[in-house]
Design a protein around this motif. Structure first.
Motif, PDB file in Angstrom:
ATOM      1  N   ALA A 124      12.500 -12.481   2.011  1.00 14.88           N
ATOM      2  CA  ALA A 124      11.120 -12.921   1.771  1.00 14.88           C
ATOM      3  C   ALA A 124      10.195 -12.367   2.847  1.00 14.88           C
ATOM      4  CB  ALA A 124      11.051 -14.445   1.741  1.00 14.88           C
ATOM      5  N   ALA A 128       6.371  -8.456   3.092  1.00 12.78           N
ATOM      6  CA  ALA A 128       5.147  -7.947   3.718  1.00 12.78           C
ATOM      7  C   ALA A 128       5.282  -6.467   4.063  1.00 12.78           C
ATOM      8  CB  ALA A 128       4.830  -8.756   4.973  1.00 12.78           C
ATOM      9  N   SER A 138       1.816   4.537  -2.474  1.00 14.18           N
ATOM     10  CA  SER A 138       1.091   4.785  -3.719  1.00 14.18           C
ATOM     11  C   SER A 138      -0.216   5.521  -3.432  1.00 14.18           C
ATOM     12  CB  SER A 138       0.840   3.478  -4.464  1.00 14.18           C
ATOM     13  OG  SER A 138       0.138   2.572  -3.663  1.00 14.18           O
ATOM     14  N   GLY A 334     -14.925  -2.687   3.607  1.00 11.56           N
ATOM     15  CA  GLY A 334     -14.017  -2.917   2.481  1.00 11.56           C
ATOM     16  C   GLY A 334     -14.574  -3.814   1.406  1.00 11.56           C
ATOM     17  N   THR A 336     -16.346  -5.219  -1.730  1.00 10.29           N
ATOM     18  CA  THR A 336     -16.504  -4.523  -2.994  1.00 10.29           C
ATOM     19  C   THR A 336     -17.572  -5.111  -3.911  1.00 10.29           C
ATOM     20  OG1 THR A 336     -14.175  -3.993  -2.896  1.00 10.29           O
ATOM     21  CG2 THR A 336     -15.270  -3.640  -4.979  1.00 10.29           C
ATOM     22  N   PHE A 383      -8.113   7.290  -5.545  1.00  9.22           N
ATOM     23  CA  PHE A 383      -7.019   7.041  -4.597  1.00  9.22           C
ATOM     24  C   PHE A 383      -7.277   7.746  -3.272  1.00  9.22           C
ATOM     25  CE2 PHE A 383      -5.121   5.719  -8.508  1.00  9.22           C
ATOM     26  CZ  PHE A 383      -4.334   4.656  -8.127  1.00  9.22           C
TER      27      PHE A 383
ATOM     28  N   ILE B 228       7.743 -17.433  -1.510  1.00  8.18           N
ATOM     29  CA  ILE B 228       7.969 -16.266  -0.655  1.00  8.18           C
ATOM     30  C   ILE B 228       7.285 -16.461   0.694  1.00  8.18           C
ATOM     31  CG2 ILE B 228       7.597 -13.778  -0.407  1.00  8.18           C
ATOM     32  CD1 ILE B 228       7.866 -13.487  -3.373  1.00  8.18           C
ATOM     33  N   ILE B 253       2.142  -8.285   8.845  1.00  4.94           N
ATOM     34  CA  ILE B 253       1.488  -9.419   8.195  1.00  4.94           C
ATOM     35  C   ILE B 253       0.054  -9.549   8.694  1.00  4.94           C
ATOM     36  CG2 ILE B 253       1.498 -11.930   8.042  1.00  4.94           C
ATOM     37  CD1 ILE B 253       4.581 -11.704   7.998  1.00  4.94           C
ATOM     38  N   LEU B 256      -1.938  -6.798   7.052  1.00  6.88           N
ATOM     39  CA  LEU B 256      -2.129  -7.012   5.614  1.00  6.88           C
ATOM     40  C   LEU B 256      -3.247  -8.007   5.368  1.00  6.88           C
ATOM     41  CD1 LEU B 256       1.259  -7.249   3.722  1.00  6.88           C
ATOM     42  CD2 LEU B 256      -0.531  -5.547   3.515  1.00  6.88           C
ATOM     43  N   VAL B 259      -6.466  -6.097   5.138  1.00  2.61           N
ATOM     44  CA  VAL B 259      -6.631  -4.967   4.224  1.00  2.61           C
ATOM     45  C   VAL B 259      -7.652  -5.350   3.153  1.00  2.61           C
ATOM     46  CG1 VAL B 259      -5.473  -3.661   2.404  1.00  2.61           C
ATOM     47  CG2 VAL B 259      -4.343  -4.004   4.588  1.00  2.61           C
ATOM     48  N   PRO B 260      -8.628  -4.490   2.856  1.00  6.05           N
ATOM     49  CA  PRO B 260      -9.620  -4.814   1.828  1.00  6.05           C
ATOM     50  C   PRO B 260      -8.936  -5.132   0.500  1.00  6.05           C
ATOM     51  CG  PRO B 260     -10.220  -2.784   2.955  1.00  6.05           C
ATOM     52  CD  PRO B 260      -8.873  -3.159   3.452  1.00  6.05           C
ATOM     53  N   ILE B 262      -9.624  -4.617  -2.475  1.00  4.71           N
ATOM     54  CA  ILE B 262      -9.603  -3.596  -3.523  1.00  4.71           C
ATOM     55  C   ILE B 262      -8.383  -2.685  -3.371  1.00  4.71           C
ATOM     56  CG2 ILE B 262     -11.043  -1.915  -2.282  1.00  4.71           C
ATOM     57  CD1 ILE B 262     -12.343  -1.330  -5.008  1.00  4.71           C
ATOM     58  N   VAL B 263      -7.900  -2.552  -2.136  1.00  4.57           N
ATOM     59  CA  VAL B 263      -6.713  -1.722  -1.913  1.00  4.57           C
ATOM     60  C   VAL B 263      -5.495  -2.354  -2.588  1.00  4.57           C
ATOM     61  CG1 VAL B 263      -5.164  -0.821  -0.142  1.00  4.57           C
ATOM     62  CG2 VAL B 263      -7.617  -0.700   0.195  1.00  4.57           C
ATOM     63  N   PHE B 264      -5.434  -3.692  -2.590  1.00  7.19           N
ATOM     64  CA  PHE B 264      -4.353  -4.352  -3.319  1.00  7.19           C
ATOM     65  C   PHE B 264      -4.446  -4.053  -4.811  1.00  7.19           C
ATOM     66  CE2 PHE B 264      -4.349  -6.903   0.536  1.00  7.19           C
ATOM     67  CZ  PHE B 264      -2.996  -7.006   0.777  1.00  7.19           C
ATOM     68  N   LEU B 266      -5.592  -1.231  -6.037  1.00  8.86           N
ATOM     69  CA  LEU B 266      -5.074   0.138  -6.197  1.00  8.86           C
ATOM     70  C   LEU B 266      -3.554   0.118  -6.215  1.00  8.86           C
ATOM     71  CD1 LEU B 266      -7.449   2.153  -3.844  1.00  8.86           C
ATOM     72  CD2 LEU B 266      -7.346   2.262  -6.321  1.00  8.86           C
ATOM     73  N   LEU B 267      -2.969  -0.734  -5.337  1.00 13.64           N
ATOM     74  CA  LEU B 267      -1.514  -0.874  -5.316  1.00 13.64           C
ATOM     75  C   LEU B 267      -1.013  -1.377  -6.668  1.00 13.64           C
ATOM     76  CD1 LEU B 267       1.207  -1.133  -3.632  1.00 13.64           C
ATOM     77  CD2 LEU B 267       0.578  -3.510  -3.359  1.00 13.64           C
ATOM     78  N   LEU B 292       0.387 -10.943  -3.617  1.00 17.08           N
ATOM     79  CA  LEU B 292       0.545 -10.084  -2.443  1.00 17.08           C
ATOM     80  C   LEU B 292      -0.626 -10.259  -1.488  1.00 17.08           C
ATOM     81  CD1 LEU B 292       1.852  -6.697  -3.867  1.00 17.08           C
ATOM     82  CD2 LEU B 292       3.130  -8.534  -2.801  1.00 17.08           C
TER      83      LEU B 292
END
Lengths: 412, 429
Positions: A124, A128, A138, A334, A336, A383, B228, B253, B256, B259-260, B262-264, B266-267, B292
């Motif tokens: 778990a 992360a 990706s 960041g 949006t 991307f 989780i 962690i 993360l 992280v913006p 919007i990047v999640f 994209l993922l 996530l």
């Protein structure tokens, strides 16, 4: 649907395994006349783990393979479909019988089950890391495809951004339509406006809360300010687009200024309001970490409170404050929804806050909503922008956390 | 120094007034900044509420309808399926013509018919299904007014504006006024807004689809992120050895969490949709992305809560022979649970308000039906706000704000619950 039914069946099997294992352990114990090493309950749990665990893993793998190969599954043969049901069930049944058969009084079932549990916990916490790896991979893979169509230097230094044209004329990258400088400039302009709002307001609020306000006032004001960070960004976007932007436009025309109805100013100001709490709460914590002895020293020399704050507390807290500001900037870059709703689409290379500019996040959203063809440079460009966004915000965060950490160490 | 020698005391004295003024100025700036921020918050809420409260009521026009059996149920079977498809439109139009018999022109008639929403035909059909005995009678029924008429009645379309600049003609205003004089135009609670999905017509559009979509999303997020997140926190706080691997996970962690969002998205697009081939626009995928995203929040909160359990609890459990796992699961974790739940609720409320990653995985579609499963196309409440805010109709602005009010209401409720949990179960060791 089939997936969830199978999952439920496997969970039921595991439950059955628990009951059977527990009963079996009790029976084995009384038959052999010896005491069990572990409680019957632990034997049950171990059997349940042997039953459910491998079955569910196989089921998940199968679902992934199926989705990769068959899409909706029309192309699959009936045999493959049956195998998808039979294999996980068979694995579960084998696990069940094997788990039950190995029950003996000496079996250290509790220890083994605890090892399983511990590994699950480890797994778990690895999620992360896997997530970060997934993001980097990706973004990188799609970006590499993008940069094989559009050269990297053109993307980073090109002054002209109009991804739509490239698709229509079917001649990718020859026109230099993927120069992202105007997009970066727009992002910076809006972030700058946001910081011009958030930094003074946030810092002064933090100073007032940490140095002047009574503790109970501070205890009420701080959470109320933090509501600003909890309001969904779509609400800010709505406010910017329907209330502030038209108001600014009317105000501008009153003064004879041409203010676009999608001006950078409206989006920036609203974004600034949103990040006030990031600045104020972090700075407040930083100010409070400055030892009181420094304040007392300053005041004993006859300084007023304001002089103490400006000449002693603020310089001492500066690294921490800078860290907070950097986190706020990374938040602004960041962000949006506010810019998607209130900023423009056209990539203008301008420093005029009354003009419409676009941002990295706006472009990602426009490029990726609606129809997508995954081989076009237009989609892949999103991307590329995402990669830049990720690394810039990551760098800002790492730097900010490092600065804050160093600063903390200095006083502890 | 210049001129006559002055004592330090005199020098300080001379500057005191100026310095005290500076002190007051500085203090006033601090209070001003706080007030400015509070004002912005109040302004935001006030703006949304004043724009949105109107959407909770809806103008309805009561018409005297002759429910002609020839038109509505030619077969005479009173079959619910047939009644649902009955030509209610004709009945409504006939009633409007009866009320205003002097209108004959084609375009005038069209304007007259436009007073009542197209959604009214479905309303009437529903009435027929539940009350088949009404057929053949002449009865007063209140029907959904068109969005423009609703706006007019609420005063959101000004009568002073020249006719060619508003969406309601002078003629229509005269008809509405005539109906209103008879008390046939009235406000009623806007149940449609809470009981139907999206629609192209503002007066028939509702948030139920979006609310259900958000609920499904949050359910997936909760089912994934809570176990989780809690497990990861337990491992890191209770079992992890201090080594580079653990350090890597911790740094990860923390990063993360910043992280913006919007990047999640994209993922999710690259991995869930393109690599794993999961369906677009589905709450399942949206929930996986949001899980996530909320994971770091939950892990950080859970770790803080676990760290707050005093070591004496662990020592006592280990002392009477519990294994480390038993110590954690029987004693430490239950004591930390309120804190972990509080963190989870806060993470969930953030997930509820999040929209950027959902745009990436195609949850921006126009979805009329209320989703019934995790793989149905769906939207979410914030996405609905985003979609409606783009619509040109005046009536949608009101609905956007109303949906925002509902969204804020849910968020306040969730955060209130978190605060309550914290206050109620907080243990001071």
């Amino acid at each position: 649907m089939q997936f969830s039914i199978l999952l439920a069946v496997l969970v039921a099997f595991a439950g059955l395994g628990f009951l059977w294992g527990r009963a079996r352990a009790a029976a084995v114990a009384s038959a052999s006349g010896r005491r069990l090493h572990s409680r019957a309950r632990h034997h049950g749990m171990l059997v349940a783990a042997w039953t459910g665990g491998p079955g569910i893993v196989v089921l998940l793998l199968w679902a992934v393979v199926q989705a990769r190969l068959g899409g909706a599954g029309e192309g699959m043969s009936a045999a493959a479909a049956w195998a998808g049901i039979a294999v996980p069930l068979a694995v579960a049944i084998v696990g069940l019988t094997w788990g039950v058969r190995r029950i003996t009084p000496q079996l250290r079932a509790r220890n083994q089950f605890e090892t399983v549990l511990r590994n699950l916990l480890l797994l778990a916490s690895a999620v992360a890391v896997v997530t970060t790896a997934g993001i980097v991979l990706s973004l990188l893979l799609e970006s590499i495809r993008f940069f094989s169509l559009v050269p990297l230097h053109e993307f980073l230094f090109g002054l002209h951004w109009s991804p739509q044209i490239a698709i229509r004329e079917d001649q990718v990258a020859s026109s230099g339509a993927f120069g992202a400088v105007p997009v970066f400039a727009g992002t910076l302009l809006i972030s700058l406006i946001a910081m011009l709002v958030a930094a003074p307001v946030g810092l002064l609020s933090a100073i007032w809360m940490s140095e002047y306000a009574a503790p109970n006032v501070r205890a009420t004001v701080k959470p109320i300010l933090e509501i600003l960070a909890g309001v969904p960004t779509v609400v800010y976007g709505f406010f910017a687009a329907t209330t502030l932007a038209p108001a600014l436009r009317d105000l501008g025309s009153f003064f004879g200024l041409g203010v676009s109805s999608e001006s950078a100013l409206a989006a920036g100001v609203v974004m600034g309001v949103m990040i006030i709490p990031f600045v104020s709460s972090l700075s407040d914590d930083v100010f409070r970490a400055v030892p009181d002895s420094m304040r007392y020293g300053s005041m004993a020399l006859g300084a007023t409170k304001a002089e103490t704050v400006q000449r002693v507390v603020l310089p001492a807290a500066l690294p921490g404050v800078m860290g907070g500001l950097m986190l706020a900037i990374s938040r602004a870059i960041g962000e949006t929804m506010i810019v998607v709703m209130a900023a423009g689409l056209a990539a203008n290379l301008t420093a005029n806050p009354f003009a419409a500019v676009t941002t990295v996040t706006v472009q990602i959203v426009t490029l990726l909503t609606g129809d997508q063809e995954f081989d076009s440079a237009k989609t892949l460009a999103a991307f590329g922008l995402g990669l830049v966004l990720f690394f810039v915000t990551l760098a800002l965060n790492v730097l900010a956390l490092e600065v804050v950490r160093r600063y903390r160490e200095a006083y502890e | 120094m210049s001129g006559a020698p002055r004592s330090t005391h005199q020098q300080v004295r001379a500057g005191l007034k100026r310095r005290h003024a500076a002190e007051r100025r500085f203090r006033a700036m601090g209070i001003g900044a706080v007030l400015l921020a509070l004002l912005a918050l109040a302004g935001l809420f006030a703006s949304v509420i004043t724009q949105g409260y109107g959407a909770f009521v809806q103008t309805r026009i009561t018409l005297n309808l002759y429910l002609d059996p020839e038109v509505l149920d030619p077969s005479g079977m009173r079959d619910p399926e047939e009644l649902r498809r009955a030509n209610t439109n004709a009945v409504i139009r006939e009633s409007l013509r009866q009320r205003f018999p002097d209108i004959t022109g084609r375009s005038d008639l069209r304007k007259l018919y436009a007073l009542v929403s197209t959604g009214a035909t479905f309303e009437l059909a529903d009435h027929l299904v539940t009350h088949p005995d009404w057929i053949g009678r002449t009865i007063d029924i209140d029907l959904l007014a068109a969005a423009e008429i609703d706006m007019l009645h609420k005063g959101r379309i000004s009568r002073d504006v020249p006719e060619d600049q508003r969406r309601v003609s002078d003629q229509q205003i005269a008809w509405v006024d005539a109906l209103a004089a008879e008390g046939r135009v009235a406000f009623a609670f806007n149940t449609t807004f809470f009981t139907s999905g999206d629609s192209r017509d503002p007066e028939s559009a509702g948030i139920l689809g979006a609310v259900v979509g958000s609920a499904l999303l949050l359910l997936v997020t909760l089912v994934l992120a809570f176990p989780i997140g809690a497990a990861a926190a337990v491992y890191l706080e209770e079992f992890a050895p201090k080594n580079r691997w653990t350090n890597l996970i911790e740094v990860n962690i923390n990063n993360l969490a910043a992280v913006p969002s919007i990047v999640f998205g994209l993922l999710g697009l690259a991995v869930y949709l393109n690599f794993l081939g999961l369906p677009r626009s589905a709450p399942l995928v949206g929930g996986m992305v949001l899980a996530l995203m909320t994971l770091p929040t939950i892990i950080i909160a859970a770790r803080a809560s676990l760290a707050g359990v005093p070591p004496s609890i662990r020592q006592a459990a280990l002392g009477v022979g519990a294994s480390p796992i038993q110590t954690v699961f029987h004693h430490v974790f239950p004591l930390a649970l309120p804190g972990i739940l509080t963190g989870t609720i806060i993470g969930m409320s953030r997930a509820l308000g999040e929209s950027a990653p959902l745009l990436m995985i195609g949850m921006v579609a126009f979805v009329v039906d209320v989703p019934t499963g995790f793989t149905d196309p769906a939207t979410a409440l914030p996405i609905q706000v985003y979609l409606w805010s783009d619509a040109p109709e005046r009536a949608f602005v009101e609905r956007t704000a109303a949906a925002t009010v509902v969204l804020l209401g849910f968020l306040i409720a969730m955060n209130g619950l978190a605060v309550f949990l914290r206050k109620r179960f907080e243990v001071r060791w």
